[in-house]
Enzyme design. Structure first.
Site, short mmCIF file in Angstrom:
data_model
loop_
_atom_site.label_atom_id
_atom_site.label_comp_id
_atom_site.label_asym_id
_atom_site.label_seq_id
_atom_site.Cartn_x
_atom_site.Cartn_y
_atom_site.Cartn_z
N ARG A 90 -4.66 1.73 -1.48
CA ARG A 90 -5.14 0.80 -1.08
C ARG A 90 -5.08 -0.41 -1.32
NH1 ARG A 90 -10.94 -2.04 0.99
NH2 ARG A 90 -9.91 -3.43 3.01
N LEU A 91 -4.17 -1.68 -1.20
CA LEU A 91 -3.86 -2.91 -2.12
C LEU A 91 -4.59 -3.83 -1.40
CD1 LEU A 91 -3.03 -4.02 -4.44
CD2 LEU A 91 -0.92 -4.79 -3.15
N CYS A 119 0.84 -1.34 -0.25
CA CYS A 119 0.32 0.18 0.13
C CYS A 119 0.71 0.89 -0.10
CB CYS A 119 -0.68 0.27 1.36
SG CYS A 119 -1.82 -1.24 1.29
N ILE A 133 -6.09 -8.48 2.97
CA ILE A 133 -7.01 -9.77 3.88
C ILE A 133 -8.04 -9.57 4.13
CG2 ILE A 133 -6.45 -10.12 6.97
CD1 ILE A 133 -3.29 -9.16 7.07
N ASP A 174 -5.55 -6.82 9.92
CA ASP A 174 -4.85 -6.49 10.85
C ASP A 174 -4.74 -4.96 11.14
OD1 ASP A 174 -3.72 -6.14 8.37
OD2 ASP A 174 -1.76 -6.70 8.36
N ASN A 178 1.05 0.49 5.66
CA ASN A 178 1.51 -0.19 4.90
C ASN A 178 2.62 -1.93 5.45
OD1 ASN A 178 2.35 -1.02 2.16
ND2 ASN A 178 4.31 0.00 2.83
N GLY A 179 1.57 -2.42 5.14
CA GLY A 179 2.33 -4.00 5.75
C GLY A 179 1.39 -5.50 5.81
N GLU A 180 1.61 -6.18 6.39
CA GLU A 180 1.69 -7.32 7.14
C GLU A 180 2.14 -7.45 8.45
OE1 GLU A 180 0.62 -11.69 5.94
OE2 GLU A 180 1.31 -10.07 4.02
#
Length: 206
Positions: free
Chosen positions: A53-54, A2, A57, A104, A79-81
């Protein structure tokens, strides 16, 4: 992947956030987040947060960003996981915290509500995020310890600007673009620009 961006006018003599500037920064990162975009501004226009946004989840609109915590007024862009977000969520639910999404991102908000900045050692993952603390009127910028997810900032003494990419900050037009000798020397010596330097004196990597 993102894209996050923001402007924080912390100086008393700084102008309000320029929405057009923030949108230029955000939309320069459209390739990082083709699934949607959002923005949020504080009532006094001293803070603006924006997101590309990408969706991975939680694909619903409820998980869109910037995300707001109705209990505290805090707002986050991320941005991330977070790899351990499910276990973190279970711990928070055991404390009585209810969740509206499966994302998340919402876990980050709830984790900050309980632990404040002490939340950071609890997170496992690759991330860069910005969280506005409504009560303290402060901004927390954080990046994973390995620096997998990028985050760059420019601070002119009264306004802090940040984004996931240097070219996004340049697109906003509000940063010092004078060349940074240290960044250029690093590039010619090692083939990359070493953190915290960039090719521009006014931009640094977190």
């Amino acid at each position: 992947m993102c894209g996050i961006a923001g402007i924080f006018v912390y100086g008393s003599d700084g102008p309000p956030v320029d929405r057009a500037e923030l949108r230029r920064i955000r939309d320069r990162m459209a390739a990082r987040g083709p699934d949607g975009s959002g923005e949020w501004y504080s009532p006094d226009r001293r803070v603006g947060l924006a997101h590309r946004r990408l969706a991975i989840i939680d694909l619903t609109d409820a998980a869109a960003q910037p995300m707001h915590d109705p209990e505290t007024g805090n707002v986050v862009i991320f941005n991330g996981e977070i790899y351990n977000y499910r276990s973190l969520r279970r711990d928070l639910e055991a404390r009585g915290i209810a969740f509206r999404t499966q994302s998340d991102t919402e876990v980050l908000l709830a984790l900050y509500r309980v632990h404040g900045s002490d939340m950071l050692p609890k997170i496992r993952g690759m991330f860069a995020f910005a969280l506005w603390d409504a009560y303290r009127q402060g901004l927390l910028l954080a990046r994973d310890p390995f620096g997998i997810k990028p985050l760059y900032y420019a601070d002119d003494g009264r306004t802090l600007r940040f984004a996931s990419q240097v070219k996004a900050l340049l697109a906003g037009g509000g940063v010092d673009t004078a060349p940074d000798p240290a960044g250029h020397v690093g590039f010619f010596l090692w083939g990359h620009v070493p953190d915290p330097f960039t090719l521009y004196r006014g931009i640094r990597a977190l």
